[in-house]
Design a protein around this motif. Structure first.
Motif, short mmCIF file in Angstrom:
data_model
loop_
_atom_site.label_atom_id
_atom_site.label_comp_id
_atom_site.label_asym_id
_atom_site.label_seq_id
_atom_site.Cartn_x
_atom_site.Cartn_y
_atom_site.Cartn_z
N TYR A 192 0.84 -1.08 0.02
CA TYR A 192 -0.07 0.13 0.07
C TYR A 192 0.86 1.36 0.06
N PHE A 193 1.79 1.33 0.79
CA PHE A 193 2.38 2.58 0.96
C PHE A 193 3.62 3.05 0.03
N ASP A 194 3.68 1.93 -1.16
CA ASP A 194 4.62 2.16 -2.04
C ASP A 194 3.96 3.11 -3.01
N GLY A 195 4.70 4.09 -3.43
CA GLY A 195 4.07 5.30 -4.27
C GLY A 195 3.33 6.18 -3.55
N THR A 196 3.02 6.13 -2.38
CA THR A 196 2.29 7.30 -1.55
C THR A 196 3.19 8.31 -1.19
N GLN A 197 2.87 9.31 -0.55
CA GLN A 197 3.88 10.55 -0.33
C GLN A 197 3.70 11.06 0.95
N HIS A 221 2.75 13.70 2.55
CA HIS A 221 1.57 14.82 2.00
C HIS A 221 1.38 15.99 2.86
N ARG A 222 1.89 15.80 4.36
CA ARG A 222 1.59 16.90 5.25
C ARG A 222 2.91 17.22 5.93
N ILE A 223 3.45 18.29 5.75
CA ILE A 223 5.03 18.54 6.63
C ILE A 223 4.73 19.81 7.46
N VAL A 224 4.95 19.78 8.61
CA VAL A 224 4.94 20.97 9.50
C VAL A 224 6.20 20.99 10.13
N GLU A 225 6.83 22.14 9.62
CA GLU A 225 8.50 22.24 10.13
C GLU A 225 8.48 22.33 11.81
N ASN A 226 9.51 21.60 12.23
CA ASN A 226 9.64 21.34 13.50
C ASN A 226 8.59 20.88 14.40
N PHE A 227 7.77 20.14 13.63
CA PHE A 227 6.50 19.46 14.34
C PHE A 227 6.38 17.88 13.73
N ILE A 228 6.07 17.91 12.79
CA ILE A 228 5.65 16.42 12.21
C ILE A 228 5.95 16.38 10.84
N ILE A 229 6.26 14.97 10.08
CA ILE A 229 5.73 14.48 8.72
C ILE A 229 4.92 13.74 8.73
N GLN A 230 3.90 13.77 7.71
CA GLN A 230 2.76 12.88 7.83
C GLN A 230 2.61 12.25 6.51
N GLY A 231 2.55 11.04 6.34
CA GLY A 231 2.67 10.23 5.17
C GLY A 231 1.56 9.10 5.14
N GLY A 232 1.46 8.52 3.89
CA GLY A 232 0.36 7.40 3.52
C GLY A 232 -0.69 7.81 2.81
N ASN A 233 -0.66 9.07 2.26
CA ASN A 233 -1.57 9.58 1.23
C ASN A 233 -1.00 10.00 -0.07
N SER A 234 -1.80 10.64 -1.24
CA SER A 234 -1.32 10.95 -2.33
C SER A 234 -2.10 11.86 -3.06
N ASP A 235 -1.69 12.34 -4.33
CA ASP A 235 -2.57 13.15 -4.91
C ASP A 235 -2.94 12.52 -6.41
N ASP A 236 -2.56 11.25 -6.39
CA ASP A 236 -2.95 10.56 -7.76
C ASP A 236 -4.21 9.53 -7.34
N ASP A 237 -4.54 8.95 -8.49
CA ASP A 237 -5.75 8.07 -8.26
C ASP A 237 -5.35 6.56 -7.70
N GLU A 238 -4.25 6.36 -8.06
CA GLU A 238 -3.54 5.03 -7.71
C GLU A 238 -3.67 4.63 -5.82
N THR A 239 -3.74 5.68 -5.34
CA THR A 239 -3.75 5.54 -3.79
C THR A 239 -5.17 5.16 -3.55
N ALA A 240 -5.91 6.10 -4.29
CA ALA A 240 -7.65 5.81 -3.87
C ALA A 240 -7.76 4.55 -4.49
N LYS A 241 -7.37 3.79 -5.46
CA LYS A 241 -7.78 2.59 -5.97
C LYS A 241 -7.28 1.55 -4.97
#
Length: 238
Positions: free
Chosen positions: A111-116, A118-138
């Motif tokens: 699942y995580f392969d090819g995701t991004q 997608h949310r980065i807040v400096e000096n706080f967190i990096i958040q992953g597992g989503n994407s802006d393409d259709d493949e992740t939704a599929k």
């Protein structure tokens, strides 16, 4: 009775018998056709049942039981994430079983392969597992729609390097966790205001400098990086 009368009756009887015989001969071939049609229906029904088994999807009703069984013999607890900016390794906590099992399961499903991130807040967190393409939704559509119960009472805090799971923002008064996403705390020494609201289920044990590097990228609206940061590969390691 005259000869002509007998002959006429005999002819009528013969014509009647011949007519019956012809009618019977026409009906006989219909029987195997009906059987073949029934066999075809049975074959379709079997195929549909097999398809339902193959297309098992997680949902709110079966996910807890599924991950309860999945974690019983689960010994692996490390995942390597290779990103477009380098790689790092996370170790998952054994006593947060549902979140650990979920992360391992999604990793093995690719699942995580090819995701991004997608949310980065400096000096706080990096958040992953989503994407802006259709493949992740599929991918999500094939795996299913479900949430995980929070598990924030195991004594883990949101120290720097902690791997945690965000809550779904859609009609979610009990802060159920969104299983397809995760975040990593970058704050020094930690972001302890998150304790009790989110579920820490692991930590970065190698490559924290890569996490810091990702945390420094420029972002735009919605804290989305201006240049996509991809998770190229997630893999369970020994």
């Amino acid at each position: 009775m005259s000869f002509n009368r007998v002959a006429f009756n005999t002819i009528i009887l013969l014509l009647f018998l011949v007519g019956c015989k012809e009618e019977k001969t026409i009906k006989v071939p219909q029987e195997p056709q009906i059987k073949l049609a029934q066999d075809s229906i049975d074959a379709i029904e079997i195929t549909s049942e097999e398809k339902e088994v193959e297309e098992f999807r997680l949902n709110e009703e079966n996910s807890i039981e599924f991950f309860f069984d999945y974690q019983k013999d689960l010994k692996d607890n490390k995942v390597k994430l290779t990103t477009s900016m380098g790689s790092f390794i996370v170790q998952l906590y054994d006593n947060v079983p549902y979140h650990k099992a979920n992360f391992i399961f999604l990793t093995r499903q690719g699942y995580f392969d090819g995701t991004q991130f997608h949310r980065i807040v400096e000096n706080f967190i990096i958040q992953g597992g989503n994407s802006d393409d259709d493949e992740t939704a599929k991918k999500r559509g094939k795996l299913g729609r479900y949430l995980l119960p929070p598990d924030s009472k195991k004594g883990y805090k949101h120290h720097r390097g902690t791997l945690s799971m965000p809550s779904s923002e859609i009609n979610n008064p009990h802060k159920l966790a969104s299983p397809y996403e995760f975040f990593i705390v970058v704050t020094k020494p930690g972001s302890y205001h998150l304790d009790g609201d989110f579920t820490p289920f692991g930590k970065v044990i190698q490559g924290m400098h890569v996490v810091d590097k990702i945390n420094k990228v420029e972002v735009g609206k919605g804290d989305w990086p201006q240049n996509n940061v991809y998770i190229e590969k997630a893999e369970v390691i020994q």
